[in-house]
Write a protein that holds these residues in place. Sequence first.
Motif, PDB file in Angstrom:
ATOM      1  N   GLN A 119      35.441 -88.282  97.782  1.00 44.05           N
ATOM      2  CA  GLN A 119      35.471 -88.444  99.240  1.00 44.05           C
ATOM      3  C   GLN A 119      36.667 -89.265  99.716  1.00 44.05           C
ATOM      4  OE1 GLN A 119      33.412 -87.052 101.461  1.00 44.05           O
ATOM      5  NE2 GLN A 119      32.308 -86.005  99.822  1.00 44.05           N
ATOM      6  N   VAL A 120      37.466 -89.777  98.786  1.00 45.93           N
ATOM      7  CA  VAL A 120      38.579 -90.661  99.154  1.00 45.93           C
ATOM      8  C   VAL A 120      39.563 -89.986 100.108  1.00 45.93           C
ATOM      9  CG1 VAL A 120      40.578 -91.913  98.271  1.00 45.93           C
ATOM     10  CG2 VAL A 120      38.369 -92.132  97.123  1.00 45.93           C
ATOM     11  N   PRO A 121      40.026 -88.739  99.847  1.00 48.91           N
ATOM     12  CA  PRO A 121      40.970 -88.108 100.785  1.00 48.91           C
ATOM     13  C   PRO A 121      40.396 -87.972 102.194  1.00 48.91           C
ATOM     14  CG  PRO A 121      40.942 -86.922  98.696  1.00 48.91           C
ATOM     15  CD  PRO A 121      39.801 -87.889  98.668  1.00 48.91           C
ATOM     16  N   PHE A 122      39.126 -87.660 102.298  1.00 51.29           N
ATOM     17  CA  PHE A 122      38.518 -87.472 103.620  1.00 51.29           C
ATOM     18  C   PHE A 122      38.372 -88.808 104.349  1.00 51.29           C
ATOM     19  CE2 PHE A 122      36.944 -84.122 100.768  1.00 51.29           C
ATOM     20  CZ  PHE A 122      37.408 -83.009 101.428  1.00 51.29           C
ATOM     21  N   ILE A 123      38.079 -89.891 103.576  1.00 50.40           N
ATOM     22  CA  ILE A 123      37.989 -91.221 104.179  1.00 50.40           C
ATOM     23  C   ILE A 123      39.348 -91.640 104.729  1.00 50.40           C
ATOM     24  CG2 ILE A 123      37.610 -93.665 103.663  1.00 50.40           C
ATOM     25  CD1 ILE A 123      35.480 -92.791 101.649  1.00 50.40           C
ATOM     26  N   LEU A 124      40.391 -91.412 103.950  1.00 51.28           N
ATOM     27  CA  LEU A 124      41.729 -91.780 104.402  1.00 51.28           C
ATOM     28  C   LEU A 124      42.148 -90.960 105.620  1.00 51.28           C
ATOM     29  CD1 LEU A 124      43.564 -92.145 100.962  1.00 51.28           C
ATOM     30  CD2 LEU A 124      42.776 -93.980 102.476  1.00 51.28           C
ATOM     31  N   GLU A 125      41.736 -89.704 105.662  1.00 48.37           N
ATOM     32  CA  GLU A 125      42.106 -88.836 106.779  1.00 48.37           C
ATOM     33  C   GLU A 125      41.321 -89.193 108.038  1.00 48.37           C
ATOM     34  OE1 GLU A 125      42.329 -84.052 107.871  1.00 48.37           O
ATOM     35  OE2 GLU A 125      41.700 -84.714 105.878  1.00 48.37           O
ATOM     36  N   ASP A 126      40.014 -89.459 107.901  1.00 43.57           N
ATOM     37  CA  ASP A 126      39.165 -89.723 109.068  1.00 43.57           C
ATOM     38  C   ASP A 126      39.282 -91.151 109.581  1.00 43.57           C
ATOM     39  OD1 ASP A 126      38.308 -87.144 108.915  1.00 43.57           O
ATOM     40  OD2 ASP A 126      36.407 -87.619 107.913  1.00 43.57           O
ATOM     41  N   VAL A 127      39.359 -92.121 108.666  1.00 42.18           N
ATOM     42  CA  VAL A 127      39.308 -93.532 109.057  1.00 42.18           C
ATOM     43  C   VAL A 127      40.638 -94.235 108.838  1.00 42.18           C
ATOM     44  CG1 VAL A 127      38.040 -95.695 108.793  1.00 42.18           C
ATOM     45  CG2 VAL A 127      36.863 -93.532 108.400  1.00 42.18           C
ATOM     46  N   GLY A 128      41.314 -93.893 107.753  1.00 46.03           N
ATOM     47  CA  GLY A 128      42.579 -94.549 107.443  1.00 46.03           C
ATOM     48  C   GLY A 128      42.420 -95.563 106.330  1.00 46.03           C
ATOM     49  N   GLU A 129      43.535 -96.196 106.004  1.00 45.64           N
ATOM     50  CA  GLU A 129      43.522 -97.156 104.898  1.00 45.64           C
ATOM     51  C   GLU A 129      42.765 -98.439 105.236  1.00 45.64           C
ATOM     52  OE1 GLU A 129      47.335 -97.618 102.827  1.00 45.64           O
ATOM     53  OE2 GLU A 129      48.073 -95.955 104.068  1.00 45.64           O
ATOM     54  N   ASN A 130      42.595 -98.729 106.494  1.00 46.20           N
ATOM     55  CA  ASN A 130      41.843 -99.926 106.908  1.00 46.20           C
ATOM     56  C   ASN A 130      40.369 -99.604 107.130  1.00 46.20           C
ATOM     57  OD1 ASN A 130      44.133-101.620 106.885  1.00 46.20           O
ATOM     58  ND2 ASN A 130      44.716-100.921 108.947  1.00 46.20           N
ATOM     59  N   TYR A 131      39.824 -98.751 106.278  1.00 44.34           N
ATOM     60  CA  TYR A 131      38.438 -98.302 106.438  1.00 44.34           C
ATOM     61  C   TYR A 131      37.443 -99.464 106.375  1.00 44.34           C
ATOM     62  CZ  TYR A 131      38.804 -98.585 101.338  1.00 44.34           C
ATOM     63  OH  TYR A 131      39.030 -99.013 100.041  1.00 44.34           O
TER      64      TYR A 131
END
Length: 259
Positions: free
Chosen positions: A92-104
Amino acid sequence: MKNIWSILVLLAVLTTSCAVIRQGEVGVKSRFGKLSPNVSDAGLVGFNPFTSRVIKVPIRTVNQEVKLNLPSKEGLTIESEISILYSIEKQQVPFILEDVGENYERVLILNVFRSAAADVTAQYMAKDMHSGMRSVIENNIKDRMHESLRDRGFVVERVLMKSIELPTELSRAIERKLKAEQEAQQMEYVLDREKQEAERRRIEAEGTRDAQKILAEGLVREIIELRSIEAFRELANSPNTKIIITDGKTPYLINSPEK
């Protein structure tokens, strides 16, 4: 000399075009701002430093400590320090970075935590956060967070209330109550012990009374006469000189002086 400079430039390019992914991390390539759906595991990852970069994300358990003022059911404000243990699902890491960004963590996890913690603690009294109810409160906060974050690829493992600072007056009231309860338990113990001792004495007195009653009932005239006859026999068999005064029933012995 020219060859040396070529080698140095080549080494510099190779160095800047490789990323090291450590254990407990994964890497996702970003090329011209577009994220790759593929996830790179621990190891050496090559990329074009002019067009791409590698974003490293930890998938091991992360401990995030938060200081927060929590509301209670009676409207008090409780100062607390809470640890959130969470991890990220690898795929799920790519989707987290795409939806929320690195400051998740700041954008999503901490905001969800603050909301869940406030909703849960507002249902409990302040004293509950300082008692055996603490684990229940922790689990309720964790469940609220997990419900909000699980579809986004986050796994909330534990929520731990490390320290709770109650208002001064409430802390004193709780201490007084605990002290009163301890004193009451001590007094109950003393009373139980006294009751047991009184019961022991009662049983002992009843036993003594029954023994005396049995002895008194057993000393009838025939038994007394039998004991007197036995006493006469023992006196008769004795080699010592003695004077016996009797009415025929009970003897009275006067020992003669020894020579």
